[in-house]
Design an enzyme around this catalytic site. Sequence first.
Site, PDB file in Angstrom:
ATOM      1  CG  HIS A   1      -4.036   9.921  -0.003  1.00 53.41           C
ATOM      2  ND1 HIS A   1      -2.878   9.853  -0.032  1.00 53.41           N
ATOM      3  CD2 HIS A   1      -4.018  10.054   1.133  1.00 53.41           C
ATOM      4  CE1 HIS A   1      -2.305   9.913   0.577  1.00 53.41           C
ATOM      5  NE2 HIS A   1      -2.720   9.604   1.578  1.00 53.41           N
TER       6      HIS A   1
ATOM      7  CB  SER B   1      -4.121   3.687  12.039  1.00 55.95           C
ATOM      8  OG  SER B   1      -3.158   4.594  11.021  1.00 55.95           O
TER       9      SER B   1
ATOM     10  CE1 TYR C   1       1.236   7.262   2.736  1.00 52.45           C
ATOM     11  CE2 TYR C   1       0.922   5.471   1.863  1.00 52.45           C
ATOM     12  CZ  TYR C   1      -0.029   6.121   1.906  1.00 52.45           C
ATOM     13  OH  TYR C   1      -1.272   5.575   2.526  1.00 52.45           O
TER      14      TYR C   1
ATOM     15  CE  LYS D   1      -3.475   4.739   0.469  1.00 53.37           C
ATOM     16  NZ  LYS D   1      -2.425   4.339   0.679  1.00 53.37           N
TER      17      LYS D   1
ATOM     18  CG  ASP E   1      -2.034   1.151   1.120  1.00 47.83           C
ATOM     19  OD1 ASP E   1      -2.638   0.939   0.369  1.00 47.83           O
ATOM     20  OD2 ASP E   1      -1.574   2.133   1.794  1.00 47.83           O
TER      21      ASP E   1
END
Length: 318
Positions: A103, A210, A41, A70, A36
């Site tokens: 995103h 998360s 990032y 994303k 992912d």
Amino acid sequence: MPQSMPPVGFGLWKIPREDTAASVVEAVKAGYRHFDSAADYANEAETGQGLAQAMTDGLVARDELWITSKLWNTFHAPEHVEEACRKTLADLKLDTLDLYLIHFPIALEYVPIETRYPPEWLHDPDAAEPVMMPAKVPLHETWAAMEALVDKGLVKQIGVCNYNSALVHDLMTYARIKPAMLQIEAHPYLTQEKLIRCAKGYGIDVTAFSPLGAQSYFELGMADEGESLLGAAPVMVAAQAHGKTPAQVLLRWGVQRGTAVIPKTSKPERMRENLDIFDFELSSVEMAAISALNQDRRFNDPGVFTEAAFNTFHPIYD
């Protein structure tokens, strides 16, 4: 889950750039086939190096991998969506993505790739008082441009992140190509039952980011040490009962309730531990006790962090 998407993925958020390529290779060795990623990032080029090395070394073939990325907020305008996707594909050294997600339901003013990449949240970080600059781009226009990526074969499936139920309902009124995935924060402190049920009602699969709760947010100052789920009584009781770690119990809870999970770690032993959740099952009593921990505690909330970090109050959850 979409066909061939493994329920446990390797999350690349906050993996340091200098560690990313090696972490990806190590993750492939550990058994991960679902990665992912995201432009934001800031490690997609290194992710691409790791994936390329893993394939060159014969550890895995492209058709065995599921790669998600994303679309960042600054590329929402229809004329910039393909540009952003092609940059991600070039960085990842891929011809096509398995899944491409919007995103955030937040459109920001465009920042050219040659000016700054990834563009992040601030329009001009060097300004005297830097701020976010929202852009007037309707989400339906961004979605139509995402659909065009499928038409062109650049991505196989498309979806959304961080949408609430109202945005999901709205999306389903105009989507020509149905979203395959909704990716949201979900863990026992934020169970999101209504939103998950809403998505499933439309046939949209759900990925929980998360999934261990607060762990990713300590170093960012977005969670307190006392908010760790790893020490929560129902989690510890279940871990002891099954001879598993609290983290494995949390991931099992996520998968068992029908979501994919994308834990993140750069430690090889943790990588293997996070995958090792398919040889036990939580009882209905254990599942209910863990779900009862819900506090609607959201760690990743733009209504909080955009004001604190980017001088702009921009909530997306009420």
